[in-house]
Design a protein around this motif. Structure first.
Motif, mmCIF file in Angstrom:
data_model
loop_
_atom_site.group_PDB
_atom_site.id
_atom_site.type_symbol
_atom_site.label_atom_id
_atom_site.label_comp_id
_atom_site.label_asym_id
_atom_site.label_seq_id
_atom_site.Cartn_x
_atom_site.Cartn_y
_atom_site.Cartn_z
ATOM 1 N N ARG A 1 87.363 29.989 -45.697
ATOM 2 C CA ARG A 1 87.750 30.444 -46.768
ATOM 3 C C ARG A 1 88.964 30.023 -47.426
ATOM 4 N N SER B 1 89.787 24.465 -49.761
ATOM 5 C CA SER B 1 88.825 24.228 -51.038
ATOM 6 C C SER B 1 87.710 23.436 -50.554
ATOM 7 N N THR B 2 86.491 23.164 -50.896
ATOM 8 C CA THR B 2 85.302 22.521 -50.405
ATOM 9 C C THR B 2 85.640 21.043 -50.275
ATOM 10 N N GLU C 1 88.349 19.760 -49.696
ATOM 11 C CA GLU C 1 89.386 19.382 -48.631
ATOM 12 C C GLU C 1 89.003 19.868 -47.320
#
Length: 155
Positions: A123, A126-127, A129
């Motif tokens: 969580r 970011s997607t 990264e």
């Protein structure tokens, strides 16, 4: 009639039956630079949620000749692939664009020790990264094959 001949109308022996074919595929893609223990651990984690979300992938319980019971397993093979970090990144983008069921394992998860911390580690990033080391995908064979383009079967 010999002892090997079946009576007329009797069911065929299991080995004589037509092989079961599946229109779906369970696949795991691992980053090629993982240690052996990491490959095994990541694979186990990645497929662990499939049965909960898709109960149809689970077969019937097993029983040996002495009537000792065993847990059910996947009804179909889990195919394991490997690829570069770039292959994994491209596969991740394709699985997201096709909205296929997926699981991921990031390098950060090697430093955590429980489910709560694992989810927090994912969580926090970011997607784009995410440092992916493993990805599992389930879905129609042709869609899974397209997601895995560029990957090779694990040796």
């Amino acid at each position: 009639m010999s002892t090997h001949d079946a009576a007329p109308g009797a069911p065929k022996a299991p080995e004589a039956e037509t092989p079961v074919r599946f229109d779906t595929k369970i696949a795991v893609l691992l980053r090629e630079d993982l240690e052996t223990w990491q490959r095994l651990n990541v694979t186990a984690f990645l497929v662990s949620g499939l049965g909960k979300e898709f109960p149809e992938v689970i077969g019937e319980p097993y029983e040996d000749a002495d009537a000792v019971g065993y847990l059910p397993m996947f009804r179909q093979p889990v195919l394991v692939f490997e690829g570069t970090k770039e292959t994994l990144t491209h596969a991740h983008a394709r699985v997201l664009s096709r909205a296929l069921p997926r699981a991921l394992f990031t390098s950060d998860l090697f430093a955590t020790g429980n489910d709560r911390d694992n989810r927090a580690a994912v969580r926090a990033v970011s997607t784009a990264e995410l440092d992916l080391v493993g990805l599992a995908v389930y879905g129609p064979k042709n869609a899974v094959d397209k997601v895995l383009k560029g990957a090779r079967m694990h040796p």
